[in-house]
Design an enzyme around this catalytic site. Structure first.
Site, short mmCIF file in Angstrom:
data_model
loop_
_atom_site.label_atom_id
_atom_site.label_comp_id
_atom_site.label_asym_id
_atom_site.label_seq_id
_atom_site.Cartn_x
_atom_site.Cartn_y
_atom_site.Cartn_z
N ASN A 190 -36.18 -10.66 14.23
CA ASN A 190 -35.03 -9.96 13.64
C ASN A 190 -35.15 -10.10 12.12
OD1 ASN A 190 -33.98 -12.45 12.90
ND2 ASN A 190 -32.40 -12.49 14.47
N GLY A 223 -30.20 -5.11 14.37
CA GLY A 223 -28.84 -5.01 14.92
C GLY A 223 -28.41 -3.57 15.04
N ASP A 254 -32.60 -10.24 22.82
CA ASP A 254 -33.34 -10.58 24.05
C ASP A 254 -33.35 -9.39 25.01
OD1 ASP A 254 -33.54 -13.11 22.96
OD2 ASP A 254 -31.72 -13.80 23.95
O1 RIB Z 1 -30.52 -14.97 21.82
C1 RIB Z 1 -29.36 -15.49 22.41
C2 RIB Z 1 -29.65 -16.82 22.99
O2 RIB Z 1 -29.99 -17.71 21.96
C3 RIB Z 1 -28.49 -17.45 23.71
O3 RIB Z 1 -28.46 -17.15 25.08
C4 RIB Z 1 -28.66 -18.93 23.41
O4 RIB Z 1 -28.93 -19.67 24.54
C5 RIB Z 1 -29.79 -19.01 22.40
O5 RIB Z 1 -30.97 -19.41 22.99
#
Ligand code: RIB
Length: 299
Positions: A190, A223, A254
């Protein structure tokens, strides 16, 4: 096992129990504030990415280490629900990882992770898992040791798999080991992580100079602004995100990485895989939580 039965995406990555508080603002040092709501959910960047790829239909194998505690037991059950292959999910001596997360009304978050057992994943176990799963795509982040990720990527290259590195979190990291970058096909930071790795803010020129002479392709996630793709041969392309009312951006990056990995696994061209990632990431910010915010679109 035939080629079709192999796990087509393997994630070498973290599991965290996410303790998420939603409040009108974040407290200052020494201050206590009253929050609006709370939830305890399953997170960790690696597991989030694995869950998204599995929801979209990839056969997913997961390589990690949980604590021998109640969090570890419930986390294993959670991943079983998503039909993820847990043959290489082991138990360590440290507690299961936890993440304390504060979310403000505009959906922005602040996260503190305590990785615990995540850092007990050994390079040997990571390598063995990748070689035995024999996937098309291997995904790594930085919530397990860099040595384990590097060994997984070296194994991935031995079997001709495509590698995706999400260098998160990049706190305290100013450069990635050469071996890791040399075995990375797709680097997806990011904005903050790009700045940590390049020592420059995101701009066309900083992106061009970062990818110059490199073998990997770069996707910087921005974002609500979407993503920028760049590599040596194809130049730079911006992909905007659709506008939505964000209530929780936790895990959106993610969602992007997991969906992008699924796209490559399915043979989509990179542009189409990026669009799929953006669609899923954008959708996820309209609901609270990480993995639990990924499901609704498929219901
Ligand atoms: O990217 C989000 C994640 O970052 C969360 O789920 C938290 O656990 C951290 O690892």
């Amino acid at each position: 096992m035939s080629q079709e039965e192999h796990n087509s995406v393997v994630v070498v990555g973290s599991t965290m129990i996410d303790l998420i508080s939603y409040s009108s603002r974040v407290p200052q040092a020494g201050e206590t504030i009253v929050g609006d709501s709370f939830q305890m959910t399953f997170g960790g960047k690696g597991a989030n990415q694995a869950v998204m790829a599995s929801i979209l239909g990839s056969q997913v194998g997961f390589i990690n280490c949980l604590g021998k505690d109640v969090y570890g037991d419930s986390y294993r059950e959670n991943l079983e629900k998503y039909d993820i292959d847990l043959t290489y999910l082991s138990e360590g001596e440290s507690p299961t990882g936890v993440a304390t997360i504060l979310v403000e009304p505009d959906g922005t978050n602040r996260i503190v992770i305590v990785p615990g057992a995540n850092f007990e994943l050994t390079p040997k176990a990571a390598r063995e898992g990748v070689l035995n799963f024999a996937p098309r795509v291997v995904v790594g982040q930085l919530e397990v040791s860099i040595d384990a990720t590097l060994e997984a990527f070296l194994a991935a290259k031995e079997i001709g798999a495509t590698t995706i590195l999400n260098p998160a979190p990049a706190t305290g990291i100013t450069a990635l080991p050469d071996g890791l970058l040399e075995t990375t096909d797709w680097l997806i930071p990011n904005e903050n992580e790009f700045q940590a790795l390049s020592n420059e803010v995101v701009s066309e020129s900083s992106i061009f100079s970062f990818v110059s002479g490199k073998k990997f392709s770069l996707i910087v996630t921005l974002g609500e602004e979407g993503v920028i793709f760049a590599d040596q041969n194809r130049g730079l392309v911006t992909y905007p995100a659709s506008k939505v009312d964000a209530i929780d951006t936790t895990g959106a990056g993610d969602a992007f990485v997991g969906a992008f990995a699924h796209g490559l696994d399915q043979g989509l061209d990179p542009g189409a895989a990026i669009m799929l990632g953006l669609d899923r990431a954008t959708d996820s910010v309209t609901r609270k939580g990480t993995q639990i915010s990924y499901m609704a679109k498929n219901d």
